[in-house]
Design a protein around this motif. Structure first.
Motif, PDB file in Angstrom:
ATOM      1  N   VAL A 116       0.861  -1.182   0.000  1.00 54.32           N
ATOM      2  CA  VAL A 116       0.000   0.000   0.000  1.00 54.32           C
ATOM      3  C   VAL A 116       0.896   1.230   0.000  1.00 54.32           C
ATOM      4  O   VAL A 116       2.013   1.208   0.536  1.00 54.32           O
ATOM      5  N   GLY A 117       0.428   2.298  -0.628  1.00 53.42           N
ATOM      6  CA  GLY A 117       1.195   3.541  -0.671  1.00 53.42           C
ATOM      7  C   GLY A 117       0.440   4.670   0.008  1.00 53.42           C
ATOM      8  O   GLY A 117      -0.778   4.803  -0.154  1.00 53.42           O
ATOM      9  N   LEU A 118       1.155   5.465   0.772  1.00 49.10           N
ATOM     10  CA  LEU A 118       0.596   6.645   1.425  1.00 49.10           C
ATOM     11  C   LEU A 118       1.093   7.876   0.685  1.00 49.10           C
ATOM     12  O   LEU A 118       2.305   8.083   0.551  1.00 49.10           O
ATOM     13  N   ALA A 119       0.173   8.684   0.163  1.00 47.00           N
ATOM     14  CA  ALA A 119       0.555   9.881  -0.579  1.00 47.00           C
ATOM     15  C   ALA A 119       1.199  10.889   0.366  1.00 47.00           C
ATOM     16  O   ALA A 119       0.616  11.267   1.375  1.00 47.00           O
ATOM     17  N   MET A 120       2.419  11.302   0.027  1.00 51.35           N
ATOM     18  CA  MET A 120       3.176  12.264   0.821  1.00 51.35           C
ATOM     19  C   MET A 120       3.619  13.409  -0.099  1.00 51.35           C
ATOM     20  O   MET A 120       3.643  13.254  -1.330  1.00 51.35           O
ATOM     21  N   PRO A 121       3.990  14.567   0.452  1.00 55.43           N
ATOM     22  CA  PRO A 121       4.454  15.678  -0.382  1.00 55.43           C
ATOM     23  C   PRO A 121       5.624  15.304  -1.289  1.00 55.43           C
ATOM     24  O   PRO A 121       5.759  15.819  -2.401  1.00 55.43           O
ATOM     25  N   SER A 122       6.477  14.369  -0.802  1.00 56.80           N
ATOM     26  CA  SER A 122       7.653  13.977  -1.578  1.00 56.80           C
ATOM     27  C   SER A 122       7.411  12.751  -2.459  1.00 56.80           C
ATOM     28  O   SER A 122       8.323  12.277  -3.120  1.00 56.80           O
ATOM     29  N   GLY A 123       6.182  12.228  -2.455  1.00 59.69           N
ATOM     30  CA  GLY A 123       5.877  11.048  -3.253  1.00 59.69           C
ATOM     31  C   GLY A 123       5.142  10.011  -2.427  1.00 59.69           C
ATOM     32  O   GLY A 123       4.601  10.322  -1.365  1.00 59.69           O
ATOM     33  N   MET A 124       5.110   8.772  -2.910  1.00 59.80           N
ATOM     34  CA  MET A 124       4.417   7.691  -2.214  1.00 59.80           C
ATOM     35  C   MET A 124       5.341   7.016  -1.204  1.00 59.80           C
ATOM     36  O   MET A 124       6.447   6.597  -1.556  1.00 59.80           O
ATOM     37  N   LEU A 125       4.894   6.923   0.036  1.00 57.85           N
ATOM     38  CA  LEU A 125       5.604   6.157   1.059  1.00 57.85           C
ATOM     39  C   LEU A 125       5.011   4.753   1.062  1.00 57.85           C
ATOM     40  O   LEU A 125       3.821   4.568   1.311  1.00 57.85           O
ATOM     41  N   LEU A 126       5.837   3.753   0.756  1.00 56.66           N
ATOM     42  CA  LEU A 126       5.349   2.385   0.598  1.00 56.66           C
ATOM     43  C   LEU A 126       5.383   1.619   1.916  1.00 56.66           C
ATOM     44  O   LEU A 126       6.340   1.735   2.692  1.00 56.66           O
ATOM     45  N   GLY A 127       4.337   0.850   2.151  1.00 56.48           N
ATOM     46  CA  GLY A 127       4.248  -0.003   3.320  1.00 56.48           C
ATOM     47  C   GLY A 127       3.484  -1.251   2.976  1.00 56.48           C
ATOM     48  O   GLY A 127       3.289  -1.577   1.801  1.00 56.48           O
ATOM     49  N   GLU A 128       3.027  -1.991   3.998  1.00 51.69           N
ATOM     50  CA  GLU A 128       2.264  -3.211   3.785  1.00 51.69           C
ATOM     51  C   GLU A 128       1.126  -3.257   4.793  1.00 51.69           C
ATOM     52  O   GLU A 128       1.305  -2.934   5.972  1.00 51.69           O
ATOM     53  N   THR A 129      -0.056  -3.663   4.327  1.00 48.83           N
ATOM     54  CA  THR A 129      -1.188  -3.755   5.236  1.00 48.83           C
ATOM     55  C   THR A 129      -0.963  -4.879   6.240  1.00 48.83           C
ATOM     56  O   THR A 129      -0.424  -5.934   5.910  1.00 48.83           O
ATOM     57  N   ALA A 130      -1.393  -4.639   7.491  1.00 49.19           N
ATOM     58  CA  ALA A 130      -1.390  -5.685   8.509  1.00 49.19           C
ATOM     59  C   ALA A 130      -2.773  -6.304   8.619  1.00 49.19           C
ATOM     60  O   ALA A 130      -2.912  -7.481   8.938  1.00 49.19           O
ATOM     61  N   ASP A 131      -3.802  -5.510   8.376  1.00 50.79           N
ATOM     62  CA  ASP A 131      -5.160  -6.030   8.277  1.00 50.79           C
ATOM     63  C   ASP A 131      -5.984  -5.072   7.433  1.00 50.79           C
ATOM     64  O   ASP A 131      -5.603  -3.923   7.202  1.00 50.79           O
ATOM     65  N   LEU A 132      -7.123  -5.574   6.974  1.00 50.15           N
ATOM     66  CA  LEU A 132      -7.938  -4.831   6.028  1.00 50.15           C
ATOM     67  C   LEU A 132      -9.405  -5.130   6.286  1.00 50.15           C
ATOM     68  O   LEU A 132      -9.757  -6.260   6.623  1.00 50.15           O
ATOM     69  N   SER A 133     -10.252  -4.118   6.153  1.00 43.17           N
ATOM     70  CA  SER A 133     -11.688  -4.316   6.275  1.00 43.17           C
ATOM     71  C   SER A 133     -12.392  -3.349   5.341  1.00 43.17           C
ATOM     72  O   SER A 133     -11.764  -2.503   4.696  1.00 43.17           O
ATOM     73  N   GLU A 134     -13.704  -3.463   5.309  1.00 44.70           N
ATOM     74  CA  GLU A 134     -14.503  -2.546   4.503  1.00 44.70           C
ATOM     75  C   GLU A 134     -14.461  -1.135   5.082  1.00 44.70           C
ATOM     76  O   GLU A 134     -14.726  -0.159   4.388  1.00 44.70           O
ATOM     77  N   GLY A 135     -14.105  -1.036   6.368  1.00 45.11           N
ATOM     78  CA  GLY A 135     -14.114   0.265   7.026  1.00 45.11           C
ATOM     79  C   GLY A 135     -12.771   0.957   7.120  1.00 45.11           C
ATOM     80  O   GLY A 135     -12.704   2.165   7.350  1.00 45.11           O
ATOM     81  N   GLY A 136     -11.673   0.210   6.950  1.00 41.95           N
ATOM     82  CA  GLY A 136     -10.358   0.822   7.089  1.00 41.95           C
ATOM     83  C   GLY A 136      -9.258  -0.212   7.021  1.00 41.95           C
ATOM     84  O   GLY A 136      -9.494  -1.379   6.698  1.00 41.95           O
ATOM     85  N   LEU A 137      -8.038   0.205   7.346  1.00 36.47           N
ATOM     86  CA  LEU A 137      -6.903  -0.720   7.332  1.00 36.47           C
ATOM     87  C   LEU A 137      -5.844  -0.246   8.314  1.00 36.47           C
ATOM     88  O   LEU A 137      -5.864   0.885   8.787  1.00 36.47           O
ATOM     89  N   ARG A 138      -4.935  -1.182   8.613  1.00 39.07           N
ATOM     90  CA  ARG A 138      -3.727  -0.838   9.374  1.00 39.07           C
ATOM     91  C   ARG A 138      -2.550  -1.146   8.487  1.00 39.07           C
ATOM     92  O   ARG A 138      -2.459  -2.247   7.930  1.00 39.07           O
ATOM     93  N   VAL A 139      -1.659  -0.183   8.347  1.00 37.48           N
ATOM     94  CA  VAL A 139      -0.499  -0.347   7.480  1.00 37.48           C
ATOM     95  C   VAL A 139       0.765  -0.165   8.317  1.00 37.48           C
ATOM     96  O   VAL A 139       0.798   0.629   9.266  1.00 37.48           O
ATOM     97  N   VAL A 140       1.796  -0.943   7.985  1.00 39.77           N
ATOM     98  CA  VAL A 140       3.076  -0.870   8.686  1.00 39.77           C
ATOM     99  C   VAL A 140       4.142  -0.390   7.709  1.00 39.77           C
ATOM    100  O   VAL A 140       4.253  -0.909   6.597  1.00 39.77           O
ATOM    101  N   PHE A 141       4.909   0.627   8.149  1.00 45.72           N
ATOM    102  CA  PHE A 141       5.993   1.187   7.346  1.00 45.72           C
ATOM    103  C   PHE A 141       7.330   0.841   7.998  1.00 45.72           C
ATOM    104  O   PHE A 141       7.413   0.609   9.212  1.00 45.72           O
TER     105      PHE A 141
END
Length: 229
Positions: A116-141
């Motif tokens: 998963v990528g998080l949009a940042m001013p300097s570009g995309m910060l890449l991480g990986e989801t730890a869990d996922l649901s229809e309501g949200g997610l947790r990502v680890v960088f």
């Protein structure tokens, strides 16, 4: 709906849309409820993401997921008793267990690990989801780099901030508008971000629900390998 014995809490109601996931994790379909009784539910033969009818063998065990009004997402295990032909073919299903809330949360959450990528001013910060649901997610960088030539430190947004996440669902790159719920530094230096989705389009919501349902169905099978299929 607050009555736990009401039809929508124990079984999907007639005319509603449902998700069907095989216990082996290899089957997923979207369907509509033709009729709903406590001892039997009849669904239209479901279709996959490309609109093709899904085949199930007699005796197949599946999980049926539905979203009652004002009630957390529900799921219930069923066994396929019969396939009926006609203009609209149907599945006749018998419940094999009680209906439960998805992981006791409003939206069932599954330990899905995808980039998963998080949009940042300097570009995309890449991480990986730890869990996922229809309501949200947790990502680890990864941990912040040590100070040095060429190192770029990306401070994560604070709780309450808005953010945009990019993730691939069913082979489609999707941007998700989010609100940050929690930020944490883990013991090994990595950083964790919990976000809640906002203003999800219906097609994205369906893909998230499908991904979650398949993973939970697969894990239910793995945790009980002796259960007949």
């Amino acid at each position: 709906m607050s009555d736990p014995t009401a039809p929508g809490a124990t079984r999907p109601v007639t005319g509603s849309s449902v998700e069907v996931a095989g216990e082996d994790g290899g089957t997923h379909a979207r369907s509509t409820v033709d009729s709903s009784l406590e001892q039997e539910v009849v669904l239209q033969v479901g279709t996959d993401g490309q609109g093709r009818r899904v085949r199930l063998g007699l005796g197949a065990r599946v999980w049926v997921w539905w979203s009652p009004e004002d009630t957390p997402v529900r799921c219930r295990p069923y066994e396929l008793l019969d396939v009926r032909g006609g203009v609209v073919p149907t599945w006749r299903l018998r419940p094999t267990g009680p209906a439960v809330e998805g992981d006791r949360r409003v939206h069932p959450r599954a330990p899905v690990h995808v980039p998963v990528g998080l949009a940042m001013p300097s570009g995309m910060l890449l991480g990986e989801t730890a869990d996922l649901s229809e309501g949200g997610l947790r990502v680890v960088f990864v941990a912040e780099p040590t100070a040095g030539f060429g190192d770029v430190v990306h401070p994560l947004p604070d709780p309450g901030d808005r953010a945009t996440m990019a993730i691939v669902l069913d082979g489609v790159r999707t941007e998700l508008r989010c609100r940050v719920v929690h930020r944490q530094r883990l013991g090994d230096g990595r950083r964790s971000l919990r976000v809640a989705f906002e203003d999800l389009p219906d097609d994205v919501r369906v893909r998230l629900r499908s991904t979650t349902a398949l993973e939970l169905a697969h894990r239910a099978t793995v945790s009980d390998p002796g259960r007949p299929t």
